[in-house]
Design a protein around this motif. Structure first.
Motif, PDB file in Angstrom:
ATOM      1  N   TRP A 230     -23.455 -36.452  21.652  1.00 12.97           N
ATOM      2  CA  TRP A 230     -24.176 -36.770  22.929  1.00 12.97           C
ATOM      3  C   TRP A 230     -23.083 -37.254  23.788  1.00 12.97           C
ATOM      4  N   THR A 252     -33.338 -41.239  21.672  1.00 13.45           N
ATOM      5  CA  THR A 252     -34.420 -41.031  22.930  1.00 13.45           C
ATOM      6  C   THR A 252     -34.953 -42.539  23.404  1.00 13.45           C
ATOM      7  N   GLY A 257     -35.847 -41.398  27.351  1.00 16.09           N
ATOM      8  CA  GLY A 257     -35.969 -39.847  27.822  1.00 16.09           C
ATOM      9  C   GLY A 257     -34.962 -38.776  27.273  1.00 16.09           C
ATOM     10  N   GLU A 258     -34.386 -38.146  28.292  1.00 11.90           N
ATOM     11  CA  GLU A 258     -33.333 -37.406  28.143  1.00 11.90           C
ATOM     12  C   GLU A 258     -31.847 -37.769  27.501  1.00 11.90           C
ATOM     13  N   PRO A 260     -28.108 -37.298  27.135  1.00  7.05           N
ATOM     14  CA  PRO A 260     -27.197 -36.144  27.969  1.00  7.05           C
ATOM     15  C   PRO A 260     -26.328 -35.344  26.953  1.00  7.05           C
ATOM     16  N   GLU A 261     -26.328 -34.203  27.265  1.00  7.39           N
ATOM     17  CA  GLU A 261     -25.601 -33.143  26.361  1.00  7.39           C
ATOM     18  C   GLU A 261     -25.880 -33.278  24.878  1.00  7.39           C
TER      19      GLU A 261
END
Ligand SMILES: Nc1ncnc2c1ncn2[C@@H]1O[C@H](COP(=O)(O)OP(=O)(O)OP(=O)(O)O)[C@@H](O)[C@H]1O
Ligand SMILES: [Mg+2]
Lengths: 287, 281
Positions: A230, A252, A257-258, A260-261
């Motif tokens: 990530w 997470t 949340g999201e 990255p990559e």
């Protein structure tokens, strides 16, 4: 009870100073698709040609469809199909003439036109073999290997020079044959091909088997650590872990949340394979 | 536990393998088709004697001293011998070397085709090429050079046995020498060179009477000289006997030496034939 189509114990073959095959044990079951992988010069063709009855072995026991291939009979030959690594014959005959001619050798051959269609040469059926492209020429070899309706089919790097569509078509043909109960033994350098077709694979390096198993679990592939990757603070971060799901959950939470990559990968068959033949080569250098 | 398969699983009845005769015929058809489609082979083994006859026939006119026979007629008879040897010895010597090199032999060895069927196919091909060759040479001889076809049946009997013994011995010799070239590319040189020399010393182009003794002794060992002598007896008749070295066609010696080549050629083939190329371990 499974029947074995090929049984090999302690197979060895030497050419002058080169120990091409140094003690191979194999058991291939009837109805199985078996792939042999290995780098150039590993001893794949030597092994396969001994099983086909072309070369004499120096040591070991070999049984192919219950017969020692060093003493082939016509009946045994009619049950075995062969696609050799190289051939340039029948150049002046057309594709259809060639396939029909060879069909006449077998007691219960397939329909020549059907076989020509299955290898995708219908449009070229009237062309001289000499005028075909390399990949098309190779498809004639495959057609001649399967024309006799063999119980056991050997293919030595059958798809060399095939375009992607021809390769897919070849895979379909092999799946059809396997579905009908044909035992298939093929060598290949394409790992995706082994993965798509084979029930089991063996990796040969330096004349020995360095790994054997189902493509999905070869060399501990299924249990190998996953790699989670990530982006964090503008920098790529990696983690090798046996519990990637927990790692992703932690990430997470951390990113709220999201992530990255985010990517999670397991070693491909190719990673495993390269590791194996690296090990094989090392073992050869310092036994 | 596992168990090895011993019988075909699908069918209970023993499959019916095609007969050797049928397979030999099928090989013969395929071989002949391939031969006539390959321009090099057609020109080299088939058309060469015909071209030479036309060239020599138009260069050299006139009669041979003291006989009613013309030079062209003498060439016709000699080139029939060379043509038969070209169709058998040279065709097989090069053809089988190429088959070994391009993978034909290897592929066939991997099929249920009996090895004898391969050779039957080659023999049929040789017979077709040789008979066609002889027919064309004779037609040219008769039409262009006034050669008279023999009318006595006995001379045709001589033709038949000279043809059969000569073609068999030459074919066997060709099969044997096919193992000499290392590759298809060297085959033409390795096999044609000696054949061209042999034609010069066997009375095809130059009458035997004009050759030095040591060359005559060498040619006496090979079948070509005797085949040509036999064919001269058939097509030139008694008038031509005076041109021979011993003033006779010596048909008994022709039969003896050609027959010896059939036996010797067979032994040579059985002891030296390689089914594999040098690459195959
Ligand atoms: N006829 C031969 N004579 C001498 N050495 C040979 C012969 N055939 C193979 N070898 C040697 O034996 C070894 C194994 O060769 P083999 O052809 O079995 O390899 P392979 O695994 O099929 O390789 P590739 O992927 O390139 O087809 C090589 O080192 C090769 O040089
Ligand atoms: Mg190989």
């Amino acid at each position: 009870m499974t029947q074995s189509a090929v049984k090999v114990r302690g197979l060895a073959k030497r050419y002058g100073d080169v120990q091409a095959v140094g003690g191979i044990d194999l058991e291939i079951h009837a109805g199985e698709v078996f792939a042999i992988l290995g780098p150039n010069g590993a001893g794949k063709s030597t092994t396969v040609e001994i099983l086909e009855g072309y070369r004499r072995r120096d040591a070991g026991e070999v049984s192919v469809l219950g017969t020692d291939p060093q003493h082939p009979t016509r009946l045994w030959r009619s049950r075995v199909g062969i696609v050799l690594q190289t051939a340039n014959d029948t150049a002046e005959l057309t594709v259809r003439e060639t396939v029909r001619h060879f069909a006449g050798y077998y007691p219960n051959a397939r329909d020549p036109d059907e076989v020509i269609a299955k290898v995708g040469l219908t449009e070229k059926a009237g062309s001289r073999v000499r005028q075909l492209s390399g990949g098309q020429r190779r498809r004639v070899d495959v057609a001649l290997g399967v024309i006799g309706n063999p119980e056991l089919l050997f293919l030595d790097e059958p798809t060399t020079g095939f375009d992607p569509e021809a390769r897919r078509r070849f895979w379909d043909l092999m799946e059809d044959l396997a579905h009908d109960g044909t035992t298939i033994v093929l060598t290949t350098h394409y790992l995706d091909e082994a993965e798509a077709l084979a029930d089991r694979v063996a990796v040969i390096a330096g004349g020995r088997i360095v790994a054997e198993g189902e493509p999905a679990t070869l060399g501990g592939r299924a249990t190998a650590k996953a790699r989670v990757s990530w982006l964090e603070a503008g920098e790529r971060r990696h983690l090798e872990t046996g519990t990637p799901t927990r790692t992703v959950m932690e990430l997470t939470r951390r990113f709220d949340g999201e992530v990255p990559e985010l990517t999670v990968t397991r070693p491909s068959l190719e990673d495993i394979y390269l590791g194996l033949i690296g090990a094989g080569t090392r073992a050869e250098v310092s036994p | 536990m596992s168990e090895t398969i011993t019988a075909p699983t699908a069918s209970t009845a023993r499959p019916h393998l095609p007969s050797i005769a049928a397979l030999g015929w099928s090989r013969g058809v395929a071989e002949t088709r391939m031969f006539f489609r390959e321009k090099d082979a057609v020109i080299f083994t088939f058309a060469f004697p015909i071209i030479l006859l036309v060239i020599f026939g138009s260069i050299f006119g006139g009669n041979l001293e003291g006989t009613p026979i013309t030079v062209s007629q003498l060439y016709t008879a000699g080139l029939i011998g060379a043509g038969v040897m070209s169709a058998s010895f040279q065709n097989l010597g090069i053809g089988i070397a190429v088959d070994r090199d391009d993978g034909t032999l290897k592929r066939l060895a991997g099929t249920p085709l009996p090895r004898s069927a391969y050779f039957i196919g080659k023999i049929l091909n040789v017979l077709v090429v040789a008979l066609l060759e002889v027919a064309i040479l004779l037609a040219i001889g008769v039409v262009a050079y006034g050669l008279a076809l023999p009318s006595e049946p006995l001379r045709w009997v001589t033709f038949a046995w000279v043809f059969l013994l000569g073609i068999t011995g030459s074919a066997l010799l060709g099969i044997a020498v096919s193992s000499l070239p290392r590759s298809a590319r060297s085959a033409t040189a390795v096999i044609s060179m000696p054949f061209v020399v042999l034609q010069f010393i066997s009375g095809v182009f130059i009458p035997m009477t004009q050759l030095p003794d040591w060359l005559i002794d060498i040619s006496a060992f090979f079948p070509l000289r005797w085949m040509c002598q036999g064919f001269r007896s058939v097509f030139l008749g008694d008038a031509g006997a005076a041109l021979e070295m011993t003033k006779s066609y010596e048909l008994d010696r022709v039969a003896l030496i050609l027959g010896a080549w059939v036996v010797g050629g067979l032994v040579l083939c059985l002891t030296t034939f390689r089914w594999k190329s040098r690459r195959d371990g």
